[in-house]
Design a protein around this motif. Structure first.
Motif, PDB file in Angstrom:
ATOM      1  N   VAL A  88      46.429  20.484   2.288  1.00 42.83           N
ATOM      2  CA  VAL A  88      47.181  20.660   3.522  1.00 42.83           C
ATOM      3  C   VAL A  88      46.156  20.967   4.602  1.00 42.83           C
ATOM      4  N   CYS A  89      46.166  20.201   5.693  1.00 42.64           N
ATOM      5  CA  CYS A  89      45.143  20.366   6.725  1.00 42.64           C
ATOM      6  C   CYS A  89      45.783  20.840   8.021  1.00 42.64           C
ATOM      7  N   VAL A  90      45.075  21.688   8.732  1.00 42.89           N
ATOM      8  CA  VAL A  90      45.510  22.127  10.055  1.00 42.89           C
ATOM      9  C   VAL A  90      44.554  21.513  11.063  1.00 42.89           C
ATOM     10  N   TRP A  91      45.141  20.880  12.095  1.00 45.40           N
ATOM     11  CA  TRP A  91      44.342  20.124  13.053  1.00 45.40           C
ATOM     12  C   TRP A  91      44.370  20.797  14.406  1.00 45.40           C
ATOM     13  N   ASP A  92      43.241  20.712  15.072  1.00 52.80           N
ATOM     14  CA  ASP A  92      43.183  21.124  16.471  1.00 52.80           C
ATOM     15  C   ASP A  92      43.019  19.864  17.298  1.00 52.80           C
ATOM     16  N   THR A 101      40.693  22.200  11.388  1.00 55.42           N
ATOM     17  CA  THR A 101      40.185  23.558  11.533  1.00 55.42           C
ATOM     18  C   THR A 101      40.332  24.347  10.239  1.00 55.42           C
ATOM     19  N   ASP A 102      41.256  23.929   9.426  1.00 56.99           N
ATOM     20  CA  ASP A 102      41.525  24.725   8.243  1.00 56.99           C
ATOM     21  C   ASP A 102      42.156  23.808   7.207  1.00 56.99           C
ATOM     22  N   SER A 103      42.027  24.132   5.971  1.00 56.47           N
ATOM     23  CA  SER A 103      42.722  23.339   4.965  1.00 56.47           C
ATOM     24  C   SER A 103      42.970  24.179   3.734  1.00 56.47           C
ATOM     25  N   LEU A 104      43.958  23.745   2.951  1.00 52.28           N
ATOM     26  CA  LEU A 104      44.354  24.484   1.760  1.00 52.28           C
ATOM     27  C   LEU A 104      44.468  23.491   0.622  1.00 52.28           C
ATOM     28  N   HIS A 105      43.907  23.826  -0.500  1.00 51.03           N
ATOM     29  CA  HIS A 105      44.045  22.982  -1.675  1.00 51.03           C
ATOM     30  C   HIS A 105      45.301  23.425  -2.419  1.00 51.03           C
TER      31      HIS A 105
END
Lengths: 324, 823
Positions: A88-92, A101-105
């Protein structure tokens, strides 16, 4: 009286280059309304709905299929995406940036889409599937700390779909499983409120109208089943509607609670009245399975559009029952 | 004695002196005076008849009578008035005769004008009534010689003809049939009324004269004009007045025998309902043989132009009275005989059959149960025979008629458990026939009109109350029904929402073939059938590899899954096969056409496919873009494809390099080879090969005349499509030979086919070849065609025969003219 002929799409967005799996509108903030679409090759298109062109294309998830998209804090510049690369990726996206900017496996190899709950500013909960097929994990977004893990002892099979919302008693999550059951979870106490076997086949999609305490689910059959949440938070079968062809990919209730749209495996989008599940329209345009439907969150009710993404690589945009 | 002669002498002298003055004098004063004297002399009607006649003769014919124009205005007025008086006062019969004789013998002159105006005065002064009545009074004018009576009747009946023969376009409107005959009819009515009065007063009357007049007019063809006035009036008067009824019946009884038919027909046509007919005619049908013949035979079995209303009236009339019911039974017997006569089915036209069917049904509806039981045997025989020979017919209308009548009869016979029941599509004719079986009332139409306004209102009220009840009783689904409904959202049309097919349509010809052969998978079968045509047309090579096998499968294909449009899909596929691989497939079709163990349907299918394929082949290729694809062009055109391709490429280059100033002119139509011309023989001759070899399952010249008719038709089509092909002469010769053998076939469908084929031959064969081919048979053919054109019972055959005759004559003419021109 002759019934009106079914409407044509308002316009078609072409050029995603692969099957369209996920759609999300964002009309808040400054600028034109946007539509985010996630494709089967990992590209996220940001469509400007005024010019009807893709403003930018984000390459994501290492070319793996994007299965879910959402904006964070209702801001057009921060986006969250879920891909088949188990991340799951967080985008700026602010000021022309397109950085993760951030991601979760997550570890999930399935198709279950995440669910986001922005209960109060600063605290955002994300429910996602995990490497254990039947498990739901709820995490706090800011730190990725796990709030809870929800798993029943009895074997329900794979987690298929879910929706999380804030109730008076705390966050509540409704999840559909492979054996056709729908389970209502009390997130704060990590226990199920109730469980209902709705379908004989896996639950493909569900949506809940929080205001009316009523939900709808579809599977690979011809029937859509709606259920109620009574005062004791127990699930009750309510109503059902028959479709001509079996299979739904996604169900969406419009925010005003008037209509329900289904993305059908028979290439058609179906529109039902939400209150009585009265069939209202069959929108025929796509030549392949419709994967996703989404309603616009535009402030002006007349501009609230319906978008549908299909395996035929097109996104059709419709204006239906939007006249005040 | 002395006294009368004493008064007569001076009267005669006076009259003759007046007439002398009138015929010689030119002084208007004198003439007026003479006229005045004459009028006063002739005042005393009866004793002056002879004088009057003479006076009239003189007045009308006198050469010197140009006094009208010469005199002063005042005198003229006076003269006209006196003249009119003489006309009106005089004995009606003589006046009429003299006036008409003068009109018919005088050329255009002032005297003629005077007579015409006199006759107008005569008619408008109701002298006709006087005339008729004078003949009714017994003893009044009975001394007249029969010759005179005959003359008077003739003149009365033919006044419009006599006058217009001489006056031509100057005939006054009053003398035209449209005005004169209603006037005459009104006079007759008046006379009848007077007769009634006289009878009530105990005076005898004779209606012989009036009857003769009526008969004479009717036989001259003016019955409708007469009865337009007479019918309704008599019908309404007789309803209350029984004496009037007797008078009318007497009137009809006295009509001369030869006029009976036209009088009765006219009368019945003008009346509505059997009751009125019964009132006016009484038991005439029992007493008068001629009337009986007309009513029970001629109107029912020989004529068929009358409306159904007349049939109802006639049969209803027979049914009203118990004595007449015997006749009704007799009528039923003869109707049954005619209806089940198979030769009548074949040789009378459809309209007459319909008429007889109607009569039969009406008759059956009128009989009561005991009578039906009595006639049961006849009816059963009639029903079985009639239905059978109608079902054998190739004309759909006749078949359906047979079914409906059969159903109705068997229903009436009420055989428990063995009533006939057929399947057919209802149309107007059918429902009319069926409606005849509903119980007939013999009342007048005017009487039985119900008070519709009242009942309608009641119905409306009932409906409204039902509505309100249903609204009130609709409970709704709980309390949320009001709030929670989707009613504010109107649904769109969702008819396009159909079930999606699971399997994909086949993409290869062989897959398609397999799909059609697989017996278990309905969906696959359906999809295969749907795409068969396009697949075959697109993949010519592949289609040619399996063409015959594919044909076999299609020919034996059954509609097992009730596929929509099964027949047309199958047929299209068969046509597509035929045009893609012409020779082998056509060979297959034509062989199978005469093969064993095929149903009629399959044989008809073969014929249809051959005709359609031939038609498609004969059309220019450019109309069919799918066929015109390069790959098709290569295979279909064989060797010539190189040239066309090459030319096509060059043309395109020229097109692209040429700059055109104006683009308005359309391209001229390019000549393309007719693909059918080369293969017409393959289509045609095998079909003629073995028509006369009957097999156990297929006897073309015997019972299977349905196929024979279609075969003739198809051959005609194949012939016509081959026009301008070299082989057409041989085809024409063969077809004419074939036609010759079956030209007198009893089935009208076959004869239609024959006529069609003959037309096609005459249309397509070059005229010089046609004449040599026909040769000795020319005159015989002409005679045969003329005979068909005149006397065939089928109207379509007749019109086609006329067409063939015209075509033949055209050919003959053009052929005979050419040598003339050369010489």
């Amino acid at each position: 009286m002759m019934a009106r002929p079914p409407p044509d799409p308002l316009y078609i967005l072409r050029g995603s280059g692969a099957s369209v799996n996920a759609l999300h509108f964002c009309c808040g903030g400054d600028g034109p309304p946007l539509l985010y679409s996630g494709s089967g090759t990992g590209a996220v298109h940001v469509w400007n709905l005024s010019t009807r062109r893709a403003e930018r294309v984000l390459e994501s998830h290492a070319g793996n299929s994007v299965i879910w998209l959402h904006t964070l804090n209702n801001s057009r510049s921060s986006l969250i995406s879920q891909g088949r690369d188990m991340r799951v990726c967080v985008w700026d996206l602010s000021e022309g940036r397109n950085a993760v900017t951030d991601s979760l496996h997550t570890g999930s190899v399935g198709f279950c889409q995440c669910s986001l709950l922005e209960s109060q500013p600063g605290s955002t909960l994300l429910a996602h599937p995990t490497q254990h097929m039947e498990e739901v994990s709820v995490v706090e977004m800011s730190s990725w700390t796990q709030v809870c893990s929800l798993k029943l002892d009895s074997n329900l099979g794979m987690l298929m779909c879910m929706k999380m919302w804030q109730a008076d008693s705390g966050p509540v999550l409704c999840a559909g499983y492979e054996d056709g059951s729908v389970v209502l979870w009390d997130v704060s106490h990590r226990r199920p409120f109730s469980r209902l076997k709705v379908h004989p086949e896996p639950v493909m999609s569900l949506d809940v109208d929080v205001y009316r305490q009523k939900g709808i689910s579809g599977s690979s059959e011809k029937i859509l089943q709606s259920w109620m949440l009574d005062n004791k938070k127990s699930l009750q079968m309510h109503d059902s509607v028959q479709m001509t062809n079996p299979g739904v990919s996604q169900l969406q209730i419009r925010a005003d609670g008037k209509i329900l749209a289904s993305a059908g495996w028979d290439n058609n989008i179906r529109v039902f009245g939400w209150k009585k599940l009265k069939p209202l329209a069959v929108l025929q345009h796509h030549t392949d399975i419709v994967n996703s439907v989404a309603f616009s969150d535009h402030q002006d009710p007349t501009q609230r559009l319906l978008a549908a993404g299909s395996k035929d690589q097109r996104i059709s945009v419709w204006s239906i029952y939007s006249e005040s | 004695m002395m006294d009368t002669s004493g008064t007569e002498l001076p009267l005669r002298l006076q009259v003759s002196s007046c007439l002398k003055t009138l015929s010689t004098s030119r002084d208007s004063r004198e003439i007026v005076h003479a006229l005045r004297t004459l009028v006063s002399c002739l005042e005393d009607g009866e004793s002056t008849r002879i004088h009057h006649t003479r006076a009239l003769q003189v007045l009308v014919s006198a050469r010197g009578l140009h006094w009208f124009s010469r005199s002063h205005d005042k005198d003229e007025e006076e003269m006209k008035k006196l003249w009119g008086e003489i006309i009106i006062r005089g004995p009606a019969e003589q006046t009429l005769l003299i006036l008409l004789d003068t009109i018919s013998s005088t050329g255009e002159s002032e005297a003629l004008d005077r007579c015409v105006s006199a006759l107008e005065i005569f008619l408008s002064a109701a002298r006709l009534q006087v005339l008729l009545w004078s003949r009714c009074e017994v003893g009044g004018a009975s001394s007249n010689s029969p010759q005179l009576t005959e003359t008077v009747i003739g003149h009365l009946a033919a006044l419009p003809s006599i006058t217009s023969n001489h006056l031509h376009t100057n005939t006054p409107d009053l003398f035209l049939p449209q005005q004169y005959y209603p006037l005459l009819a009104a006079s007759i009515l008046d006379t009848l009324e007077k007769t009634c009065h006289a009878l009530r007063a105990g005076q005898d009357c004779s209606l012989g004269f009036v009857s003769q007049v009526l008969g004479k007019v009717c036989i001259q063809g003016y019955s409708s004009q007469m009865f337009e006035t007479l019918g309704p009036r008599l019908s309404s008067v007789t309803r209350v007045d029984s004496l009037y009824q007797r008078v009318t019946q007497k009137l009809l009884e006295n009509v001369p025998e030869r006029c009976t038919e036209s009088v009765i027909t006219g009368l019945i046509r003008s009346l509505s309902g059997a009751a009125a007919v019964s009132r006016l005619m009484g038991n005439l049908v029992l007493t008068n043989k001629k009337a009986q013949f007309v009513l029970t035979h001629k109107l029912l079995l020989q004529q068929y132009q009358h409306p159904t209303g007349l049939l109802k009236s006639v049969l209803g009339y027979l049914a009203v009275d118990s004595e007449r019911r015997l006749l009704l039974k007799q009528v039923l017997r003869s109707l049954c005989q005619v209806w089940c006569n198979s030769s009548a089915v074949k040789h009378t036209c459809v309209e007459q059959q319909l008429y007889v069917s109607k009569a039969l049904l009406l008759c059956v509806a009128l009989l009561d149960d005991s009578e039906i039981q009595e006639l049961r045997q006849e009816m059963l025989q009639c029903m079985l025979g009639g239905v059978q020979c109608r079902l054998d017919s190739n004309v759909e209308r006749i078949r359906r008629m047979g079914m409906v009548v059969g159903e109705c009869l068997s229903h009436r016979l009420d055989t428990p458990g063995s009533q006939l029941k057929f399947q057919y599509e209802t149309d107007e004719e059918i429902s009319e026939l069926k409606s005849l079986m509903e119980s007939l009332s013999v009342k007048d139409d005017e009487e039985e009109q119900p008070d519709t306004s009242n009942s309608l209102q009641r119905e409306l009220k009932v409906e409204a109350s039902v509505l309100s009840q249903s609204v009130a009783s609709d409970p709704g689904n709980g309390n949320e029904s009001e709030l929670d409904s989707d009613d504010d959202l109107t649904p769109y049309d969702m008819s396009a929402d159909q079930e999606k097919k699971k399997s994909a349509p086949p993409r290869y010809v062989r897959d398609c073939l397999e799909g059609l052969m697989s017996s278990d998978d309905a969906e696959r079968f359906e999809l295969s059938l749907q795409v068969a045509e396009t697949l075959l047309r697109k993949n010519v090579k592949a289609a040619q590899e399996v063409s015959v096998q594919f044909s076999k499968v299609l020919l034996h294909l059954e509609d097992r899954y009730n596929t929509a449009l099964f027949l047309s899909l199958r047929q299209n596929a068969m046509v597509a096969l035929t045009v893609t691989d012409i020779k082998p497939v056509v060979d297959y079709w034509t062989t199978e056409f005469y093969a064993l163990n095929y149903s009629l349907r399959q044989r008809l299918d073969i014929l249809e496919v051959l005709a359609l394929a031939a038609q498609e082949l004969s059309e220019p290729i450019t109309n069919k873009p799918t066929v015109a694809q390069p790959i098709t062009a290569v295979t279909a055109l064989g060797q010539s494809d190189d040239i066309t391709h090459w030319r096509h490429v060059v043309d395109q280059r020229i097109q692209s390099k040429t700059r055109r100033i104006s683009k308005g002119v359309t391209q001229p139509v390019k000549a393309v080879p007719n693909r059918y011309a080369a293969v017409a023989g393959f289509f045609f001759f095998p079909l003629l090969r073995s028509y006369d070899r009957p097999q156990t399952t297929f006897d073309l010249l015997g019972g299977d005349h349905l196929v024979l008719g279609r075969l003739m038709h198809t051959l005609g089509l194949l012939m016509h499509l081959a026009v301008n092909a070299p082989v057409v002469s041989q085809m024409g010769r063969a077809l004419l030979d074939f036609v010759w053998a079956v030209r007198f076939h009893t089935d009208q469908m076959v004869r239609r086919g024959v006529m069609f084929a003959v037309c096609a031959v005459f249309l397509s064969m070059p005229s010089e070849n046609l004449l040599t081919e026909l040769g000795d048979d020319l005159m015989e053919t002409r005679a045969w065609l003329a005979d068909v054109a005149e006397s065939d019972c089928d109207s379509y055959c007749r019109s086609l025969a006329v067409q063939s005759l015209m075509l033949m004559d055209k050919n003959l003419k053009s052929q005979l003219h050419i040598p003339d021109m050369e010489i």
